[in-house]
Enzyme design. Structure first.
Site, PDB file in Angstrom:
ATOM      1  N   TRP A 150       3.715 120.042  37.025  1.00 56.43           N
ATOM      2  CA  TRP A 150       4.400 121.114  37.745  1.00 56.43           C
ATOM      3  C   TRP A 150       5.865 120.826  38.025  1.00 56.43           C
ATOM      4  O   TRP A 150       6.590 121.696  38.467  1.00 56.43           O
ATOM      5  CB  TRP A 150       3.692 121.419  39.065  1.00 56.43           C
ATOM      6  CG  TRP A 150       3.254 120.215  39.846  1.00 56.43           C
ATOM      7  CD1 TRP A 150       1.998 119.688  39.864  1.00 56.43           C
ATOM      8  CD2 TRP A 150       4.053 119.369  40.682  1.00 56.43           C
ATOM      9  NE1 TRP A 150       1.965 118.564  40.661  1.00 56.43           N
ATOM     10  CE2 TRP A 150       3.206 118.343  41.182  1.00 56.43           C
ATOM     11  CE3 TRP A 150       5.401 119.375  41.058  1.00 56.43           C
ATOM     12  CZ2 TRP A 150       3.662 117.339  42.037  1.00 56.43           C
ATOM     13  CZ3 TRP A 150       5.849 118.376  41.908  1.00 56.43           C
ATOM     14  CH2 TRP A 150       4.993 117.381  42.387  1.00 56.43           C
ATOM     15  N   ASN A 151       6.328 119.605  37.801  1.00 52.71           N
ATOM     16  CA  ASN A 151       7.672 119.313  38.310  1.00 52.71           C
ATOM     17  C   ASN A 151       8.790 119.889  37.437  1.00 52.71           C
ATOM     18  O   ASN A 151       9.818 120.289  37.958  1.00 52.71           O
ATOM     19  CB  ASN A 151       7.855 117.814  38.558  1.00 52.71           C
ATOM     20  CG  ASN A 151       7.677 116.994  37.314  1.00 52.71           C
ATOM     21  OD1 ASN A 151       6.908 117.373  36.431  1.00 52.71           O
ATOM     22  ND2 ASN A 151       8.372 115.892  37.218  1.00 52.71           N
ATOM     23  N   LYS A 174      -1.489 124.253  28.259  1.00 51.09           N
ATOM     24  CA  LYS A 174      -2.081 124.431  29.590  1.00 51.09           C
ATOM     25  C   LYS A 174      -1.093 123.939  30.635  1.00 51.09           C
ATOM     26  O   LYS A 174      -0.922 122.733  30.824  1.00 51.09           O
ATOM     27  CB  LYS A 174      -3.398 123.661  29.715  1.00 51.09           C
ATOM     28  CG  LYS A 174      -4.200 124.172  30.910  1.00 51.09           C
ATOM     29  CD  LYS A 174      -5.100 123.139  31.516  1.00 51.09           C
ATOM     30  CE  LYS A 174      -4.426 122.228  32.483  1.00 51.09           C
ATOM     31  NZ  LYS A 174      -3.826 122.873  33.649  1.00 51.09           N
ATOM     32  N   GLY A 227       1.782 113.824  32.791  1.00 53.83           N
ATOM     33  CA  GLY A 227       1.170 113.945  34.107  1.00 53.83           C
ATOM     34  C   GLY A 227       0.928 112.581  34.708  1.00 53.83           C
ATOM     35  O   GLY A 227       1.603 111.604  34.353  1.00 53.83           O
ATOM     36  N   LEU A 250       3.522 109.388  31.355  1.00 51.34           N
ATOM     37  CA  LEU A 250       2.885 109.291  32.677  1.00 51.34           C
ATOM     38  C   LEU A 250       3.912 108.953  33.759  1.00 51.34           C
ATOM     39  O   LEU A 250       5.075 109.307  33.637  1.00 51.34           O
ATOM     40  CB  LEU A 250       1.747 108.279  32.603  1.00 51.34           C
ATOM     41  CG  LEU A 250       0.748 108.551  31.462  1.00 51.34           C
ATOM     42  CD1 LEU A 250      -0.315 107.476  31.397  1.00 51.34           C
ATOM     43  CD2 LEU A 250       0.121 109.923  31.572  1.00 51.34           C
ATOM     44  N   CYS A 283       9.285 111.935  37.212  1.00 52.73           N
ATOM     45  CA  CYS A 283       8.614 110.715  36.744  1.00 52.73           C
ATOM     46  C   CYS A 283       9.576 109.541  36.758  1.00 52.73           C
ATOM     47  O   CYS A 283       9.163 108.402  36.866  1.00 52.73           O
ATOM     48  CB  CYS A 283       8.070 110.950  35.348  1.00 52.73           C
ATOM     49  SG  CYS A 283       9.320 111.556  34.221  1.00 52.73           S
TER      50      CYS A 283
END
Ligand code: NAD
Length: 488
Positions: A150-151, A174, A227, A250, A283
């Protein structure tokens, strides 16, 4: 309230179940968009549409034709950049001035990788055996499941989508359950650009089941995921069971290393940018300040002053410097990290609380000192505006502390000694080292990490290779019948 539909195989439609859910604007706390709550039947349809496009119209295009479509899309995305930025900010609370910069950059990613699409080719290989003509073909990997957080929903989608389209792949995207709107809006632009149906399919939903159904779908040829490390590990193990390859971007616990010869004003600015821009929800958040004790007091003074002056507020307003966290779950996570750090002896020198004066999901810019190097707050990703200060006494110790986590995504290095800059950059365990700067990214520069920060690299010319597979073709040229019991 805006209503959205899924896009599958060039058709816009609700979820098979008819279910929907609402996403919340994190600044106002009010729902603002209603999107389909898709399930396994929608995943099936999306993967099958992506396969049909690959085996059909899209798969038949040349690299030149794919490049032309990508450039047309770039022009349209550029035209719509401001609108897309507002959608992103409304969905995730990030400053409009940052989402604006990100959506304005999307076209650059498409144009850069369009330039690769028409230059992909195999090679001829001189035979090691007589009477063979051998060549290779670079073919698309196939159907890509792209799962994004979402960021920075559209920017991170482009890091996958642009090289995947250049390679000739098709995608099922997605987005995060909390920021589904921008990918659906974006798919309208892909349609307008004239891409064949099924090249880009977008499914939205609020349950982790949806992501799992996509990851486990036998029709998916590769998973490209950005994510958290926990979800990345779950995806890698379930993909591993089916031998589906995975590209993983990640988390991080990136260090900002400040050595005594640094320009401290510049370093303070870079440290603030690294951890408080985007409320630390990146991240590459520079969440650990690894500072030489000779300059610690002076640097910390500058950073604390700046942190206390950061203007929190409406992310749509130009004067705001930090918006809310993106959702309630993230707010609770960040406050939990701060509470546990304080309970185990950390001192709060700035912030430390939910901002009481604002209704949204705000946490004050927070700086913690007196933290043990192996403490949770010094080791785990917070994904919020929390800086942990760690003191060191030498260059060697700075490198050891900077390298002392399971992550390896980014690192900042502040020094005015050019030899030291190269020496320390080489020793830092990180996919990216910024020297006297922080948070710069570009389509032509590789990005990624190892360990808990991921597998593989995005961006850069070779990002396309993640979406290509090489086929070797051997052609017998003598026309003679060969001995069937001898290899070759
Ligand atoms: P997350 O891992 O919770 O979710 C990411 C995506 O995975 C979402 O779309 C989510 O719906 C989906 N998902 C959740 N469970 C799933 C499952 N079991 N199977 C398949 N999909 C599933 O991450 P987040 O909270 O949305 O984002 C924050 C994380 O992303 C942070 O750890 C951050 O460091 C990382 N991140 C990494 C990069 C990078 O480029 N390295 C960039 C941005 C964010």
């Amino acid at each position: 309230m805006t209503d959205h539909e899924l896009t599958i195989g060039g058709k816009w439609r609700p979820a098979v179940s008819g279910a929907t859910y609402e996403t919340v604007n994190p600044y106002t706390g009010r729902p603002w968009a209603r999107v389909p709550d898709a399930g396994a039947a929608d995943v099936d349809a999306a993967v099958s549409a992506a396969r049909t496009a690959l085996d059909g119209e899209w798969g038949a295009l040349t690299g030149f034709e794919r490049a032309a479509l990508m450039r047309r899309l770039a022009d349209i995305v550029e035209r719509e950049a401001e609108r897309l930025a507002v959608v992103e900010t409304t969905d995730n609370g990030k400053l409009l001035r940052e989402t604006r910069q990100q959506t304005a950059g999307l076209a650059t990613w498409l144009r850069y990788f369009s330039g690769v699409a028409d230059k992909l080719h195999g090679e001829t290989i001189p035979g090691s055996k007589p009477n063979y003509f051998v060549y290779t073909r670079e073919e698309p990997v196939g159907v890509i499941a792209a799962i994004v957080p979402w960021n920075s929903p559209l920017a991170l989608l482009h890091w996958k989508l642009a090289p995947a389209l250049a390679a000739g792949c098709t995608l099922v995207v997605k987005p995060s359950e909390s920021t589904p709107a921008s990918a659906l809006e974006y798919a309208r632009l892909v349609e307008e650009a004239g891409f064949p149906p099924g090249v880009l399919n977008v499914i939205t939903g609020q349950s982790a089941e949806l992501g799992r159904a996509l990851v486990d779908h036998p029709g998916v040829d590769k998973i490209a995921f950005t994510g958290s490390p926990a979800v990345g590990a779950a995806i890698a193990s379930s993909a591993g069971a089916r031998l589906t390859p995975v590209l993983l971007e990640l988390g991080g616990k990136s260090a900002q290393v400040v050595l005594p010869d640094a320009d401290l004003e510049a370093a303070a600015n870079g440290v603030v940018a690294g951890i408080f821009a985007a409320g630390g929800q990146t991240c590459i958040a520079g969440s650990r300040l690894v500072v030489h004790r000779d300059v610690r007091e002076r640097l910390l003074g500058l950073i604390v002053d700046r942190a206390k002056a950061i203007r929190l507020g409406d992310p749509l307003l130009p004067e705001t410097e930090m918006g809310p966290l993106a959702n309630k779950r993230q707010l609770d996570t960040v406050l939990g990290f701060i509470d546990r750090a304080v309970a185990t002896g950390a001192s709060v020198v700035a912030g430390g609380r939910r901002d009481p004066s604002l209704g949204g999901l705000f946490v004050e810019p927070t700086i913690l000192t007196g933290v043990a190097r192996d403490a949770e707050i010094a080791q785990e990703e917070v994904f919020g505006p929390v800086l942990t200060v760690l003191d060191v006494a030498s260059e060697d110790e700075a490198v050891a502390v900077a390298n002392g986590t399971r992550f390896s995504l980014g690192a900042g290095l502040w020094t005015s000694d050019v030899g030291r800059a190269h020496r320390v950059a080489a020793r830092l365990r990180a996919g990216t080292v910024w020297v006297n700067s922080y948070r710069a990214v570009a389509p032509n520069v590789p990005f990624g990490g190892n360990g808990a920060s991921g597998w593989g690299r995005e961006n850069g010319r070779h990002a396309v290779d993640e979406f290509l597979q090489t086929k070797a073709v051997w052609i017998e040229t003598s026309g003679e019948v060969r001995d069937p019991f001898v290899v070759g």
